[in-house]
Design a protein around this motif. Structure first.
Motif, PDB file in Angstrom:
ATOM      1  N   TYR A   4       0.833  -1.207   0.000  1.00 14.93           N
ATOM      2  CA  TYR A   4       0.000   0.000   0.000  1.00 14.93           C
ATOM      3  C   TYR A   4       0.868   1.258   0.000  1.00 14.93           C
ATOM      4  N   ILE A   5       1.933   1.255   0.819  1.00 13.07           N
ATOM      5  CA  ILE A   5       2.827   2.417   0.844  1.00 13.07           C
ATOM      6  C   ILE A   5       3.485   2.616  -0.511  1.00 13.07           C
ATOM      7  N   TRP A   6       3.908   1.520  -1.150  1.00  5.32           N
ATOM      8  CA  TRP A   6       4.514   1.617  -2.485  1.00  5.32           C
ATOM      9  C   TRP A   6       3.503   2.143  -3.499  1.00  5.32           C
ATOM     10  N   ALA A   7       2.253   1.718  -3.365  1.00  6.12           N
ATOM     11  CA  ALA A   7       1.219   2.208  -4.280  1.00  6.12           C
ATOM     12  C   ALA A   7       0.965   3.705  -4.059  1.00  6.12           C
ATOM     13  N   LEU A   8       0.982   4.136  -2.785  1.00 10.18           N
ATOM     14  CA  LEU A   8       0.777   5.559  -2.510  1.00 10.18           C
ATOM     15  C   LEU A   8       1.877   6.418  -3.118  1.00 10.18           C
ATOM     16  N   LEU A   9       3.099   5.895  -3.140  1.00 10.26           N
ATOM     17  CA  LEU A   9       4.194   6.641  -3.755  1.00 10.26           C
ATOM     18  C   LEU A   9       3.960   6.861  -5.238  1.00 10.26           C
ATOM     19  N   HIS A  10       3.138   6.028  -5.837  1.00 17.73           N
ATOM     20  CA  HIS A  10       2.776   6.182  -7.248  1.00 17.73           C
ATOM     21  C   HIS A  10       1.370   6.773  -7.399  1.00 17.73           C
ATOM     22  N   PHE A  11       0.855   7.395  -6.303  1.00 20.18           N
ATOM     23  CA  PHE A  11      -0.466   8.038  -6.289  1.00 20.18           C
ATOM     24  C   PHE A  11      -1.580   7.049  -6.634  1.00 20.18           C
ATOM     25  N   ASP A  12      -1.407   5.811  -6.183  1.00 21.51           N
ATOM     26  CA  ASP A  12      -2.422   4.775  -6.356  1.00 21.51           C
ATOM     27  C   ASP A  12      -3.022   4.483  -4.990  1.00 21.51           C
ATOM     28  N   PHE A  13      -4.290   4.877  -4.793  1.00 23.01           N
ATOM     29  CA  PHE A  13      -4.956   4.706  -3.507  1.00 23.01           C
ATOM     30  C   PHE A  13      -5.764   3.411  -3.444  1.00 23.01           C
ATOM     31  N   GLY A  14      -5.639   2.557  -4.423  1.00 24.07           N
ATOM     32  CA  GLY A  14      -6.365   1.306  -4.421  1.00 24.07           C
ATOM     33  C   GLY A  14      -7.607   1.365  -5.300  1.00 24.07           C
ATOM     34  N   PHE A  15      -8.419   0.310  -5.179  1.00 23.42           N
ATOM     35  CA  PHE A  15      -9.610   0.172  -6.019  1.00 23.42           C
ATOM     36  C   PHE A  15     -10.841   0.003  -5.139  1.00 23.42           C
ATOM     37  N   SER A  16     -11.895   0.726  -5.483  1.00 21.06           N
ATOM     38  CA  SER A  16     -13.152   0.648  -4.752  1.00 21.06           C
ATOM     39  C   SER A  16     -14.069  -0.351  -5.464  1.00 21.06           C
ATOM     40  N   TYR A  17     -14.359  -1.464  -4.790  1.00 22.41           N
ATOM     41  CA  TYR A  17     -15.203  -2.476  -5.414  1.00 22.41           C
ATOM     42  C   TYR A  17     -16.653  -2.015  -5.501  1.00 22.41           C
ATOM     43  N   ARG A  18     -17.077  -1.162  -4.549  1.00 23.62           N
ATOM     44  CA  ARG A  18     -18.474  -0.746  -4.510  1.00 23.62           C
ATOM     45  C   ARG A  18     -18.792   0.242  -5.638  1.00 23.62           C
ATOM     46  N   GLN A  19     -17.881   1.178  -5.890  1.00 26.17           N
ATOM     47  CA  GLN A  19     -18.071   2.109  -7.001  1.00 26.17           C
ATOM     48  C   GLN A  19     -17.492   1.593  -8.307  1.00 26.17           C
ATOM     49  N   ASN A  20     -16.756   0.493  -8.223  1.00 24.99           N
ATOM     50  CA  ASN A  20     -16.132  -0.139  -9.399  1.00 24.99           C
ATOM     51  C   ASN A  20     -15.251   0.860 -10.153  1.00 24.99           C
ATOM     52  N   MET A  21     -14.401   1.537  -9.387  1.00 20.93           N
ATOM     53  CA  MET A  21     -13.482   2.518  -9.962  1.00 20.93           C
ATOM     54  C   MET A  21     -12.332   2.721  -8.990  1.00 20.93           C
ATOM     55  N   PRO A  22     -11.231   3.334  -9.419  1.00 21.66           N
ATOM     56  CA  PRO A  22     -10.139   3.636  -8.474  1.00 21.66           C
ATOM     57  C   PRO A  22     -10.616   4.525  -7.337  1.00 21.66           C
ATOM     58  N   VAL A  23      -9.985   4.357  -6.179  1.00 27.83           N
ATOM     59  CA  VAL A  23     -10.383   5.111  -4.995  1.00 27.83           C
ATOM     60  C   VAL A  23     -10.243   6.606  -5.217  1.00 27.83           C
ATOM     61  N   ILE A  24      -9.141   7.031  -5.826  1.00 32.40           N
ATOM     62  CA  ILE A  24      -8.915   8.456  -6.027  1.00 32.40           C
ATOM     63  C   ILE A  24      -9.989   9.057  -6.931  1.00 32.40           C
ATOM     64  N   GLN A  25     -10.477   8.257  -7.882  1.00 31.78           N
ATOM     65  CA  GLN A  25     -11.544   8.752  -8.763  1.00 31.78           C
ATOM     66  C   GLN A  25     -12.862   8.870  -7.998  1.00 31.78           C
ATOM     67  N   ALA A  26     -13.149   7.894  -7.141  1.00 31.61           N
ATOM     68  CA  ALA A  26     -14.378   7.953  -6.340  1.00 31.61           C
ATOM     69  C   ALA A  26     -14.355   9.142  -5.390  1.00 31.61           C
ATOM     70  N   ILE A  27     -13.196   9.411  -4.786  1.00 30.86           N
ATOM     71  CA  ILE A  27     -13.086  10.572  -3.898  1.00 30.86           C
ATOM     72  C   ILE A  27     -13.196  11.869  -4.690  1.00 30.86           C
ATOM     73  N   TRP A  28     -12.571  11.911  -5.850  1.00 27.47           N
ATOM     74  CA  TRP A  28     -12.567  13.125  -6.666  1.00 27.47           C
ATOM     75  C   TRP A  28     -13.980  13.526  -7.097  1.00 27.47           C
ATOM     76  N   ILE A  29     -14.840  12.542  -7.323  1.00 28.30           N
ATOM     77  CA  ILE A  29     -16.213  12.839  -7.727  1.00 28.30           C
ATOM     78  C   ILE A  29     -16.964  13.550  -6.611  1.00 28.30           C
ATOM     79  N   HIS A  30     -16.717  13.129  -5.362  1.00 30.40           N
ATOM     80  CA  HIS A  30     -17.438  13.701  -4.219  1.00 30.40           C
ATOM     81  C   HIS A  30     -16.713  14.872  -3.577  1.00 30.40           C
TER      82      HIS A  30
END
Length: 338
Positions: free
Chosen positions: A90-116
């Motif tokens: 997870y820390i390595w992914a954060l260094l690449h600005f990857d916050f993971g994947f949201s299964y409920r919204q079926n999109m990357p976490v950063i995209q789900a946060i950006w929408i709201h």
């Protein structure tokens, strides 16, 4: 003339303060790196200690019942790895600005946060603006009218809004202004089928802003009143009065600027609590912001989104505290942050 003391010009003083501000900014950014690392580790461990996972919830709701599918999902989301390995990934992914994947919204976490995010930013900015405006103005009035009816009125109002829970205040406002009077909408960011214009959004923004902002306005009022009374007793204020300056000029140009320092400090510290308070207010008013997303993610065990919101919230608090230090230097030129 030899030996004559030459005071620095305003240009040189301004350049020195800009250099000091840049040094402060660089030092704070360096300090933010281990701080963010600690925040990520603590939040990750707390989430790992939380009961349940989204796979268990999906199984309980009969969304997934095939054991092979469950095993495949566990492997896909890395749940089979040890906790320390998941943390490192997870820390390595954060260094690449990857916050993971949201299964409920079926999109990357950063995209789900950006929408709201825009809705939450709008609510936070409007609430903080309201709180500072009312808090500073009411504190100044109370300090100038100390031990009078106006001072008592401001103090009672500040105590009421400080003691009243924001969710209760929001519900009471809905009952009064929406149900009884019909002046304002019950919730949401726009009415169903609306065009989402600026006036329509502002119309829906009034009640959430009042419910969230009045609590902090009460805090700033009390702090501003005490700070104004304290600064008014200092030597430089008495000197200004002795020179024949009017009371309003002394208050605005000498007392007010120095009395704002404690308010600025509290504002930087409370940025995190404002974001946390928006979670409750957004739920009460069905405001489509990050708070509603966080509430839904906790309920659905969508932990990548929860962790992503916590990390971004920590970044907001760190940025706010850096801004507070810089504003300190601007408000009071005597302050040299080393």
């Amino acid at each position: 003339m030899a030996g004559e003391l030459v005071s620095p010009t305003p240009t040189l003083r301004g350049s020195a303060r800009r250099a000091a501000a840049l040094r402060l900014l660089r030092r704070r950014l360096i300090q933010a790196v281990p701080l963010m690392l600690g925040v990520v580790i603590i939040n990750f461990c707390l989430i790992q200690m939380a009961p349940g996972s989204f796979l268990e919830l999906m199984t309980a709701e009969n969304q997934v019942s095939d054991p092979a599918t469950v095993a495949l999902l566990r492997k896909t989301y890395g749940l089979e790895d040890p906790v320390w390995m998941q943390l490192l990934k997870y820390i390595w992914a954060l260094l690449h600005f990857d916050f993971g994947f949201s299964y409920r919204q079926n999109m990357p976490v950063i995209q789900a946060i950006w929408i709201h995010l825009p809705a939450t930013v709008l609510l936070m900015v409007s609430s903080i603006t309201l709180a500072i405006t009312i808090g500073v103005a009411a504190g100044v009035v109370a300090s100038m009218k100390v031990r009078t009816f106006w001072d008592s009125l401001v103090s009672v109002a500040a105590m009421f809004f400080y003691a009243a829970p924001s969710f209760w205040l929001g519900i009471m406002m809905i009952v009064l202004f929406s149900v009884k009077l019909g002046w304002l909408p019950v919730g949401g960011m726009m009415k169903i089928g609306g065009n989402g214009g600026v006036l329509e959004i502002l119309h829906h923004l009034i009640l959430p802003t009042l419910a969230l902002g009045l609590f902090y306005a009460a805090i700033y009022t009390r702090v501003m009143r005490s700070s104004m009374l304290e600064v008014a007793q200092l030597d430089f204020v008495r000197t200004a009065r002795a020179k024949g300056l009017s009371r309003n000029k002394v208050t605005i140009h000498h007392v007010l600027r120095n009395a704002l320092l404690p308010v600025v400090t509290i504002l930087g510290v409370q940025m995190g609590t404002v974001l946390a308070g928006s979670v409750v207010i957004e739920s009460v008013f069905s405001w489509p912001g990050v708070g509603s997303l966080l509430f839904d993610s906790v309920s659905s065990r969508n932990y990548p989104v929860v962790l992503g919101i916590m990390v971004l919230g920590s970044l907001v608090v760190i940025a706010a505290n850096i801004a507070v230090d810089l504003i300190y230097m601007w408000l009071d030129p005597r302050i040299e942050i080393r």
